[in-house]
Design an enzyme around this catalytic site. Structure first.
Site, PDB file in Angstrom:
ATOM      1  N   CYS A  92     122.608  31.314  48.719  1.00  0.00           N
ATOM      2  CA  CYS A  92     122.528  32.699  49.193  1.00  0.00           C
ATOM      3  C   CYS A  92     121.098  33.066  49.612  1.00  0.00           C
ATOM      4  O   CYS A  92     120.618  32.602  50.627  1.00  0.00           O
ATOM      5  CB  CYS A  92     123.080  33.656  48.148  1.00  0.00           C
ATOM      6  N   ARG A 126     129.515  43.821  54.254  1.00  0.00           N
ATOM      7  CA  ARG A 126     129.285  42.888  53.154  1.00  0.00           C
ATOM      8  C   ARG A 126     130.516  42.011  52.993  1.00  0.00           C
ATOM      9  O   ARG A 126     131.636  42.504  52.909  1.00  0.00           O
ATOM     10  CB  ARG A 126     128.990  43.639  51.854  1.00  0.00           C
ATOM     11  N   HIS A 191     128.476  31.142  45.504  1.00  0.00           N
ATOM     12  CA  HIS A 191     128.088  31.322  44.100  1.00  0.00           C
ATOM     13  C   HIS A 191     129.226  30.811  43.220  1.00  0.00           C
ATOM     14  O   HIS A 191     130.164  30.204  43.677  1.00  0.00           O
ATOM     15  CB  HIS A 191     127.875  32.807  43.805  1.00  0.00           C
TER      16      HIS A 191
END
Length: 234
Positions: A92, A126, A191
């Site tokens: 990320c 997002r 993640h």
């Protein structure tokens, strides 16, 4: 005895969504095979020496800004390490700083260290949810994880994606790519942590670092987790 030295870059600042689990996975998969592993945590102001693997996780904007300035001090050294064949994994925010720059909506553009021929700009939306990637780098040919980012990353030149997204958004929600790779440098938005859910990729990194193949482990539990997330939506 085989030995792997891992540099964990700025863990006190970049450890969102349990990214430290990637270090645990690499360490345990070494220990279970009798491979000696040393993990050095690199903080702000610390020198960086030669390592076999470099890992950097994700973080929020404030922490990413601090790390971006610090990384410029080590840019040339880390590029030399890349060219020497060292293995890198950025998650990320770490992935974004492996590229040329990250341009936010407001404020100054953050310079990266150009390990990858890529750049990131802030998007309007997002992207949150589970991701499944089809890849030809490892077998089985799937990678899974959880994305939560608004940055849009674009790859150029000899930098190629880790694979194609069939669930989720990936690099930018447009070209169906996820992650990046160049030489032994890898970046991803996944993640969760990434490596515990993808033990085959963890072993791929270790084999690159050691320059040899590794004996197989009993990964029934790990792959049950992996398989349960394939094509699973958030």
């Amino acid at each position: 005895m085989k030995k792997v030295r891992i540099a964990h870059l700025y863990p006190k600042l970049l450890n969102i969504y349990g990214d430290n689990g990637n270090i645990i996975a690499l360490s345990k998969r070494c220990e279970w095979r009798g491979v000696n592993v040393v993990v050095d945590e690199i903080g702000i102001g610390d020198a960086i020496s030669e390592h076999d693997i470099y890992f950097m996780g994700g973080g929020q904007d404030l922490q990413q800004i601090e790390v971006a300035f610090e990384l410029q001090k080590h840019k040339n050294f880390l590029q030399d390490e890349r060219d020497r064949g060292a293995v890198f994994l950025g998650i990320c925010g770490g992935y974004q700083l492996f590229g040329h720059y990250y341009k936010p909506h407001e404020g100054e553009t953050l310079k990266g260290i150009s390990l990858l021929d890529a750049y990131t700009i802030a998007g309007q939306n997002r992207y949150i949810g589970n991701v499944t990637v089809e890849t030809d780098i490892v077998e089985p040919h799937t990678l899974v994880g959880f994305e939560n980012h608004s940055g849009l990353t674009y790859l150029e030149g000899d930098t190629k994606p880790l694979g194609k997204v069939n669930t989720g958004n990936g690099n930018n929600g447009e070209d169906k790519t996820e992650g990046a790779r160049y030489k032994n440098v890898f970046g991803t938005y996944l993640h969760g942590s990434f490596l515990p859910k993808n033990p085959h990729f963890a072993d791929y990194m270790l084999e690159l670092a050691l320059g040899t193949s590794l004996e197989k482990l009993e990964d029934d539990v790990e792959f049950k987790t992996h398989d349960s997330l394939i094509c699973k939506k958030y």
